[in-house]
Design a protein around this motif. Structure first.
Motif, PDB file in Angstrom:
ATOM      1  N   LYS A  98       0.845  -1.197   0.000  1.00 21.65           N
ATOM      2  CA  LYS A  98       0.000   0.000   0.000  1.00 21.65           C
ATOM      3  C   LYS A  98       0.877   1.243   0.000  1.00 21.65           C
ATOM      4  O   LYS A  98       1.797   1.374   0.815  1.00 21.65           O
ATOM      5  CB  LYS A  98      -0.921  -0.005   1.235  1.00 21.65           C
TER       6      LYS A  98
ATOM      7  N   GLY B 111       0.811   5.345   0.272  1.00 24.62           N
ATOM      8  CA  GLY B 111      -0.011   6.489   0.675  1.00 24.62           C
ATOM      9  C   GLY B 111       0.188   7.677  -0.250  1.00 24.62           C
ATOM     10  O   GLY B 111       1.018   7.638  -1.176  1.00 24.62           O
ATOM     11  N   GLY B 112      -0.560   8.738   0.029  1.00 25.41           N
ATOM     12  CA  GLY B 112      -0.539   9.929  -0.823  1.00 25.41           C
ATOM     13  C   GLY B 112       0.857  10.479  -1.050  1.00 25.41           C
ATOM     14  O   GLY B 112       1.216  10.879  -2.159  1.00 25.41           O
TER      15      GLY B 112
ATOM     16  N   SER C 171      -3.386   5.345  -2.451  1.00 23.42           N
ATOM     17  CA  SER C 171      -4.203   6.491  -2.023  1.00 23.42           C
ATOM     18  C   SER C 171      -4.218   7.522  -3.152  1.00 23.42           C
ATOM     19  O   SER C 171      -3.534   7.352  -4.159  1.00 23.42           O
ATOM     20  CB  SER C 171      -3.601   7.118  -0.765  1.00 23.42           C
ATOM     21  N   ALA C 172      -4.938   8.602  -2.909  1.00 18.39           N
ATOM     22  CA  ALA C 172      -4.958   9.696  -3.888  1.00 18.39           C
ATOM     23  C   ALA C 172      -3.590  10.382  -3.889  1.00 18.39           C
ATOM     24  O   ALA C 172      -2.865  10.345  -2.897  1.00 18.39           O
ATOM     25  CB  ALA C 172      -6.055  10.677  -3.520  1.00 18.39           C
TER      26      ALA C 172
ATOM     27  N   THR D 130      -6.974  14.493  -1.689  1.00 24.54           N
ATOM     28  CA  THR D 130      -8.214  14.328  -0.907  1.00 24.54           C
ATOM     29  C   THR D 130      -8.567  15.641  -0.197  1.00 24.54           C
ATOM     30  O   THR D 130      -9.727  16.078  -0.211  1.00 24.54           O
ATOM     31  CB  THR D 130      -8.060  13.179   0.114  1.00 24.54           C
TER      32      THR D 130
ATOM     33  N   GLU E  85      -8.608   8.673  -5.614  1.00 27.02           N
ATOM     34  CA  GLU E  85      -8.091   7.309  -5.740  1.00 27.02           C
ATOM     35  C   GLU E  85      -8.389   6.735  -7.123  1.00 27.02           C
ATOM     36  O   GLU E  85      -7.595   5.973  -7.671  1.00 27.02           O
ATOM     37  CB  GLU E  85      -8.693   6.410  -4.645  1.00 27.02           C
TER      38      GLU E  85
ATOM     39  N   PHE F  22      -9.325   3.236   0.420  1.00 31.56           N
ATOM     40  CA  PHE F  22     -10.200   4.234   1.038  1.00 31.56           C
ATOM     41  C   PHE F  22     -11.675   4.123   0.653  1.00 31.56           C
ATOM     42  O   PHE F  22     -12.533   4.660   1.321  1.00 31.56           O
ATOM     43  CB  PHE F  22      -9.645   5.605   0.630  1.00 31.56           C
TER      44      PHE F  22
ATOM     45  N   ARG G 199     -10.688   9.048   7.072  1.00 32.14           N
ATOM     46  CA  ARG G 199      -9.398   9.545   6.587  1.00 32.14           C
ATOM     47  C   ARG G 199      -8.289   8.521   6.852  1.00 32.14           C
ATOM     48  O   ARG G 199      -8.263   7.900   7.914  1.00 32.14           O
ATOM     49  CB  ARG G 199      -9.049  10.897   7.236  1.00 32.14           C
ATOM     50  N   GLY G 200      -7.427   8.377   5.909  1.00 33.23           N
ATOM     51  CA  GLY G 200      -6.348   7.387   6.031  1.00 33.23           C
ATOM     52  C   GLY G 200      -6.822   5.964   5.800  1.00 33.23           C
ATOM     53  O   GLY G 200      -6.109   5.006   6.093  1.00 33.23           O
ATOM     54  N   GLY G 201      -8.029   5.811   5.231  1.00 37.88           N
ATOM     55  CA  GLY G 201      -8.658   4.494   5.130  1.00 37.88           C
ATOM     56  C   GLY G 201      -8.001   3.511   4.168  1.00 37.88           C
ATOM     57  O   GLY G 201      -8.355   2.331   4.147  1.00 37.88           O
ATOM     58  N   SER G 202      -7.009   3.960   3.390  1.00 33.45           N
ATOM     59  CA  SER G 202      -6.348   3.016   2.472  1.00 33.45           C
ATOM     60  C   SER G 202      -5.581   1.937   3.233  1.00 33.45           C
ATOM     61  O   SER G 202      -5.378   0.838   2.712  1.00 33.45           O
ATOM     62  CB  SER G 202      -5.373   3.760   1.552  1.00 33.45           C
TER      63      SER G 202
END
Ligand SMILES: Nc1ncnc2c1ncn2[C@@H]1O[C@H](COP(=O)(O)OP(=O)(O)O)[C@@H](O)[C@H]1O
Ligand SMILES: N[C@@H](CC(=O)OP(=O)(O)O)C(=O)O
Length: 525
Positions: free
Chosen positions: A79, A81-82, A111-112, A117, A195, A262, A277-280
């Protein structure tokens, strides 16, 4: 043991009636999606295709650990993150990182890009009040367009991968501006563009490099959630649905899955939901459990979970090992590094989570497992959660003790407000409220007023706002030592503790009011 200092929690939510169906019909459109072989897939509008009972193809059993690796070739979730996919350069590095582990067969979760986001949320807020003619001029819209088109250009990809999304996004903002409201449901749909675009760009780039990849929208992949827009929970049907789809596609046509973090699909509404928020991180651990993988890797912009927030204390150092309980406490009490719910699937599936630094890929990171050797461990991590609301509730003795506690908690249940930490005596309760459950500034005060009004029927109530909680996560066998040191520091700094609690998980200590009046010190194992 874990300790947390809570001062005050403020959050808000808008229970505005969802009236977005017209908007949804207007906005439902087809946009190109990068898929191997140049195929396009349909992008849904606000309402997605729905299957009866919300089960969504949940026919396969969740695979046991190791089974999937044999069946479909997947070994890990990676995974990003942004911050790891914030530009073309970062995307190139992430592709290189994935390819530098040729022995792995990853499922990639993204993530985006960067702050997309936040920009989408701000654009939505501005659209509510700017008026339809001005919606196209919202600065954040321009920033989002520029970032995605520049990234596409720098990666040598075709702009059609995102142009449909960008047009639809502009249309959606015009719709919000016309309606002059942004419901939670529309807000989730709005942020899903981040995303949806990042994964399409990345999958197309991997394909361009000759590494076959396939993009998935989580809401089409089988992520079935509650209909709690902006903070949805993943339902059990997700695991078999995701396993079946990823496994089946791999057997038909092997390709690296690139999945939107997310996002999910509400089981009743069939609309796009988000996991908070941070759901990825939660998307990643859900896939890890669904496929029974060897490891879930969460790539961040720091060398793992640190002893405290590096933005507060620059000399924070990585924590090499954590248990799922410790990591969950840490996240729940405010450490931004992991999503609070993300440890649950990993714990249930017994799948180790490794938190790694995408800027420093050889750093060992933090390994999170079910158990660890606690013998040498004293204090593992310190977490600060600010802007906490605390209530002191003293019984007027109209009800007996049992009746009093039951009544207090039933009031919170009726009003749908989550309680974070609790300390009780025979006739009083001190508690803090979970800010993540509250969304709109006006409403939080209104909701708090309702809570206080109800509670005052049976108790004397003191509402304390703008408090903080310091959570000390550490070895509960050494709690006296930890507390002695903590209280010495607090006393030296003139901080008065207003509330203390120890988590049932025995890994945490907790909250304080303003910096010079600690309202609550919470301790967990
Ligand atoms: N205890 C902690 N350990 C590590 N990072 C923390 C901690 N507390 C807060 N953070 C913040 O969390 C950030 C990493 O998480 P996040 O922003 O979610 O990364 P990404 O968006 O790339 O997934 C760090 O940059 C850091 O500022
Ligand atoms: N993009 C979403 C989901 C997410 O998990 O992001 P990140 O991995 O960058 O924290 C957010 O900003 O909340």
């Amino acid at each position: 043991m874990v300790a947390a200092l809570r001062l005050a929690a403020v959050a808000w939510d808008s229970p505005t009636a969802v009236s977005a169906s017209r908007l949804g019909r207007e906005r439902a459109s087809l946009c190109a999606a990068a898929r191997p072989g140049g195929q396009c897939c349909a992008r849904r509008g606000l309402v997605l295709r729905c299957q009866s009972g919300g089960g969504a193809a949940a026919t396969a059993a969740t695979l046991k650990k190791g089974e999937a690796a044999d069946a479909a070739g997947f070994t890990v979730v990676m995974k990003f993150g942004g911050s790891s996919v914030s530009s073309a350069a970062r995307m190139r590095e992430m592709a290189d990182l994935i390819l530098s582990f040729p022995e792995e067969r990853p499922v990639v979760v993204l993530s985006a890009m960067g702050k997309t986001t936040n920009n989408l949320l701000q654009a939505g807020e501005k659209a509510v009040s700017c008026g339809a003619p001005k919606a196209s001029e919202i600065n954040e819209l321009a920033v989002i367009k520029e970032l995605h088109l520049r990234t596409i250009d720098e990666l040598g990809l075709d702009s059609s991968i995102v142009s449909g999304f960008l047009d639809e996004l502009e249309q959606l903002l015009k719709g919000v501006a016309m309606m002059k409201e942004l419901t939670l449901r529309t807000r989730d749909y709005l942020v899903s563009f981040g995303e949806c675009m990042s994964t399409r760009i990345f999958a197309a780039y991997l394909n361009k490099l000759g590494k076959k990849a396939r993009q998935y929208d989580a809401f089409d992949l089988g992520f079935i959630t509650t209909d709690d827009f902006t903070n949805a929970d993943i339902l059990e049907a997700t695991y078999p649905a995701v396993a079946k789809r990823l496994h089946g596609d791999w057997i038909d046509d092997p390709a690296i899955p690139v999945v939107t973090g997310f996002l999910g699909k509400g089981w009743k509404s069939c609309a796009v939901t988000t996991l908070g928020r941070g759901g990825s991180d939660l998307t990643a651990t859900t896939i890890g459990k669904a496929l029974g993988l060897r490891e879930i890797q969460v790539w961040k912009d720091v060398d793992g979970v640190l002893t405290c927030d590096p933005n507060i204390y620059a000399n924070a150092v990585p924590v090499p090992y954590l248990t799922f309980d410790e990591a969950a406490e840490l996240a729940y009490f405010g450490a931004q590094v992991l999503h609070p719910q993300s440890m649950r699937p990993a714990r249930e599936g017994g799948i180790p989570v490794r938190v790694k630094n995408s800027y420093n890929r050889h750093a060992p990171g933090t390994v999170i497992t079910k158990t660890r050797d606690m013998r040498k461990s004293i204090l593992t991590s310190i977490v600060l959660k600010s802007n906490i609301t605390m209530l002191d509730i003293v019984s007027t003795r109209m009800l007996g003790q049992y009746g009093f506690l039951a009544k207090v908690f039933s009031i919170f249940e009726d009003l749908g407000i989550s309680v974070d930490s609790v300390a009780t005596s025979e006739v009083s309760i001190s508690l803090t409220l979970d800010p993540s459950k509250l969304w709109s500034r006006e409403l939080i005060q209104q909701e708090l007023d309702n809570v206080v009004e109800e509670l005052e029927k049976i108790a004397v109530v003191h509402l304390l706002q703008h408090r903080s909680i310091i959570s000390l996560i550490g070895n509960v066998q050494r709690s006296s030592l930890i507390l002695e040191k903590a209280f010495n520091v607090l006393r030296r700094n003139g901080v008065n503790v207003q509330m203390i609690s120890q988590g049932a998980s025995k890994v945490i200590i907790p909250p304080l009011p303003k910096w010079n009046e600690l309202c609550f010190l919470h301790m967990a194992k």
